[in-house]
Design a protein around this motif. Sequence first.
Motif, PDB file in Angstrom:
ATOM      1  N   MET A  11       0.845  -1.169   0.000  1.00 24.24           N
ATOM      2  CA  MET A  11       0.000   0.000   0.000  1.00 24.24           C
ATOM      3  C   MET A  11       0.896   1.239   0.000  1.00 24.24           C
ATOM      4  SD  MET A  11      -2.966   0.653   2.672  1.00 24.24           S
ATOM      5  CE  MET A  11      -4.294   1.675   2.363  1.00 24.24           C
ATOM      6  N   THR A  12       0.609   2.179  -0.864  1.00 23.07           N
ATOM      7  CA  THR A  12       1.398   3.391  -0.992  1.00 23.07           C
ATOM      8  C   THR A  12       0.977   4.408   0.056  1.00 23.07           C
ATOM      9  OG1 THR A  12       1.523   3.040  -3.366  1.00 23.07           O
ATOM     10  CG2 THR A  12       2.110   5.208  -2.572  1.00 23.07           C
ATOM     11  N   LYS A  13       1.971   5.013   0.677  1.00 19.54           N
ATOM     12  CA  LYS A  13       1.717   6.042   1.674  1.00 19.54           C
ATOM     13  C   LYS A  13       1.251   7.307   0.963  1.00 19.54           C
ATOM     14  CE  LYS A  13       4.337   8.744   4.950  1.00 19.54           C
ATOM     15  NZ  LYS A  13       5.652   8.994   5.502  1.00 19.54           N
ATOM     16  N   PRO A  14       0.159   7.924   1.421  1.00 21.57           N
ATOM     17  CA  PRO A  14      -0.314   9.143   0.755  1.00 21.57           C
ATOM     18  C   PRO A  14       0.683  10.287   0.947  1.00 21.57           C
ATOM     19  CG  PRO A  14      -1.595   8.712   2.731  1.00 21.57           C
ATOM     20  CD  PRO A  14      -0.681   7.539   2.534  1.00 21.57           C
ATOM     21  N   SER A  15       0.795  11.131  -0.070  1.00 11.81           N
ATOM     22  CA  SER A  15       1.670  12.288   0.011  1.00 11.81           C
ATOM     23  C   SER A  15       1.071  13.313   0.957  1.00 11.81           C
ATOM     24  CB  SER A  15       1.838  12.922  -1.367  1.00 11.81           C
ATOM     25  OG  SER A  15       2.451  12.014  -2.236  1.00 11.81           O
ATOM     26  N   PRO A  16       1.929  14.048   1.662  1.00 10.93           N
ATOM     27  CA  PRO A  16       1.391  15.088   2.540  1.00 10.93           C
ATOM     28  C   PRO A  16       0.770  16.209   1.725  1.00 10.93           C
ATOM     29  CG  PRO A  16       3.783  15.204   2.468  1.00 10.93           C
ATOM     30  CD  PRO A  16       3.378  13.993   1.694  1.00 10.93           C
ATOM     31  N   ALA A  17      -0.207  16.861   2.308  1.00  5.90           N
ATOM     32  CA  ALA A  17      -0.825  18.023   1.662  1.00  5.90           C
ATOM     33  C   ALA A  17       0.191  19.157   1.628  1.00  5.90           C
ATOM     34  CB  ALA A  17      -2.063  18.441   2.441  1.00  5.90           C
ATOM     35  N   PRO A  18       0.107  20.046   0.633  1.00  6.09           N
ATOM     36  CA  PRO A  18       1.034  21.178   0.581  1.00  6.09           C
ATOM     37  C   PRO A  18       1.103  21.960   1.896  1.00  6.09           C
ATOM     38  CG  PRO A  18      -0.145  21.031  -1.479  1.00  6.09           C
ATOM     39  CD  PRO A  18      -0.765  20.012  -0.541  1.00  6.09           C
ATOM     40  N   ALA A  19      -0.005  22.056   2.612  1.00  3.75           N
ATOM     41  CA  ALA A  19      -0.018  22.785   3.886  1.00  3.75           C
ATOM     42  C   ALA A  19       0.827  22.097   4.954  1.00  3.75           C
ATOM     43  CB  ALA A  19      -1.450  22.947   4.373  1.00  3.75           C
ATOM     44  N   ASP A  20       1.069  20.794   4.816  1.00  2.00           N
ATOM     45  CA  ASP A  20       1.861  20.037   5.785  1.00  2.00           C
ATOM     46  C   ASP A  20       3.357  20.088   5.491  1.00  2.00           C
ATOM     47  OD1 ASP A  20      -0.536  19.252   6.974  1.00  2.00           O
ATOM     48  OD2 ASP A  20      -0.636  17.405   5.804  1.00  2.00           O
ATOM     49  N   ILE A  21       3.734  20.571   4.334  1.00  4.22           N
ATOM     50  CA  ILE A  21       5.136  20.544   3.915  1.00  4.22           C
ATOM     51  C   ILE A  21       6.039  21.389   4.812  1.00  4.22           C
ATOM     52  CG2 ILE A  21       6.711  21.153   2.031  1.00  4.22           C
ATOM     53  CD1 ILE A  21       4.596  19.945   0.125  1.00  4.22           C
ATOM     54  N   PRO A  22       5.655  22.597   5.238  1.00  4.96           N
ATOM     55  CA  PRO A  22       6.554  23.355   6.119  1.00  4.96           C
ATOM     56  C   PRO A  22       6.941  22.600   7.392  1.00  4.96           C
ATOM     57  CG  PRO A  22       4.877  24.803   5.238  1.00  4.96           C
ATOM     58  CD  PRO A  22       4.497  23.397   4.838  1.00  4.96           C
ATOM     59  N   ALA A  23       5.988  21.979   8.040  1.00  2.47           N
ATOM     60  CA  ALA A  23       6.300  21.213   9.252  1.00  2.47           C
ATOM     61  C   ALA A  23       7.203  20.028   8.927  1.00  2.47           C
ATOM     62  CB  ALA A  23       5.007  20.732   9.916  1.00  2.47           C
ATOM     63  N   LEU A  24       6.976  19.399   7.795  1.00  2.00           N
ATOM     64  CA  LEU A  24       7.796  18.263   7.380  1.00  2.00           C
ATOM     65  C   LEU A  24       9.235  18.704   7.096  1.00  2.00           C
ATOM     66  CD1 LEU A  24       7.872  15.256   6.677  1.00  2.00           C
ATOM     67  CD2 LEU A  24       7.106  15.866   4.376  1.00  2.00           C
ATOM     68  N   VAL A  25       9.402  19.837   6.430  1.00  2.01           N
ATOM     69  CA  VAL A  25      10.742  20.361   6.144  1.00  2.01           C
ATOM     70  C   VAL A  25      11.485  20.645   7.442  1.00  2.01           C
ATOM     71  CG1 VAL A  25      11.995  22.364   5.243  1.00  2.01           C
ATOM     72  CG2 VAL A  25      10.233  21.281   3.853  1.00  2.01           C
ATOM     73  N   VAL A  26      10.846  21.321   8.375  1.00  2.00           N
ATOM     74  CA  VAL A  26      11.483  21.652   9.656  1.00  2.00           C
ATOM     75  C   VAL A  26      11.808  20.378  10.432  1.00  2.00           C
ATOM     76  CG1 VAL A  26      11.129  22.785  11.897  1.00  2.00           C
ATOM     77  CG2 VAL A  26      10.492  23.964   9.783  1.00  2.00           C
ATOM     78  N   GLU A  27      10.920  19.411  10.397  1.00  2.00           N
ATOM     79  CA  GLU A  27      11.153  18.143  11.102  1.00  2.00           C
ATOM     80  C   GLU A  27      12.366  17.402  10.531  1.00  2.00           C
ATOM     81  OE1 GLU A  27       9.063  13.769  11.439  1.00  2.00           O
ATOM     82  OE2 GLU A  27       7.758  15.511  11.211  1.00  2.00           O
ATOM     83  N   ILE A  28      12.423  17.280   9.221  1.00  2.00           N
ATOM     84  CA  ILE A  28      13.542  16.569   8.591  1.00  2.00           C
ATOM     85  C   ILE A  28      14.852  17.322   8.823  1.00  2.00           C
ATOM     86  CG2 ILE A  28      14.534  15.794   6.405  1.00  2.00           C
ATOM     87  CD1 ILE A  28      11.635  15.332   5.424  1.00  2.00           C
ATOM     88  N   ALA A  29      14.827  18.643   8.635  1.00  2.00           N
ATOM     89  CA  ALA A  29      16.038  19.446   8.852  1.00  2.00           C
ATOM     90  C   ALA A  29      16.490  19.342  10.303  1.00  2.00           C
ATOM     91  CB  ALA A  29      15.787  20.895   8.466  1.00  2.00           C
ATOM     92  N   GLY A  30      15.567  19.407  11.228  1.00  2.00           N
ATOM     93  CA  GLY A  30      15.908  19.282  12.646  1.00  2.00           C
ATOM     94  C   GLY A  30      16.532  17.945  12.961  1.00  2.00           C
ATOM     95  N   ASP A  31      16.011  16.895  12.352  1.00  2.00           N
ATOM     96  CA  ASP A  31      16.570  15.561  12.550  1.00  2.00           C
ATOM     97  C   ASP A  31      17.992  15.489  11.984  1.00  2.00           C
ATOM     98  OD1 ASP A  31      16.447  12.743  13.259  1.00  2.00           O
ATOM     99  OD2 ASP A  31      16.218  12.347  11.109  1.00  2.00           O
ATOM    100  N   LEU A  32      18.185  15.998  10.785  1.00  2.00           N
ATOM    101  CA  LEU A  32      19.507  15.951  10.155  1.00  2.00           C
ATOM    102  C   LEU A  32      20.531  16.804  10.888  1.00  2.00           C
ATOM    103  CD1 LEU A  32      18.459  16.147   6.412  1.00  2.00           C
ATOM    104  CD2 LEU A  32      19.480  14.179   7.571  1.00  2.00           C
ATOM    105  N   LEU A  33      20.088  17.945  11.407  1.00  2.00           N
ATOM    106  CA  LEU A  33      20.998  18.861  12.089  1.00  2.00           C
ATOM    107  C   LEU A  33      21.046  18.616  13.596  1.00  2.00           C
ATOM    108  CD1 LEU A  33      20.013  22.127  10.190  1.00  2.00           C
ATOM    109  CD2 LEU A  33      22.080  20.746   9.861  1.00  2.00           C
TER     110      LEU A  33
END
Length: 95
Positions: free
Chosen positions: A1-23
């Motif tokens: 089953m394919t995971k649904p893509s996040p809505a455009p409105a969810d992208i800012p939180a996702l970017v900050v989350e991934i960047a925070g994890d990497l940094l």
Amino acid sequence: MTKPSPAPADIPALVVEIAGDLLDDADLSPDADFFSAGGDSMLAMHLVSRLARATGLRLRVRLLIASPVLGDFAAAVARLAEESDGATVRLPSAR
């Protein structure tokens, strides 16, 4: 089953989350500059790769280089998501 893509409105939180994890910085905000916060070219590739997998978009590192502030980068990615309407997005090649 394919995971649904996040809505455009969810992208800012996702970017900050991934960047925070990497940094390794849980206190990053959308106003943070990725490179000033400790990001380098290798981490930029990881951020873009993880975000591309999460969104299903075809993203390039140069988008992050052009918009290193996380909120600006997220807005650019959200615009691409809205324009793609589920299709794979390919940024124009640099000239």
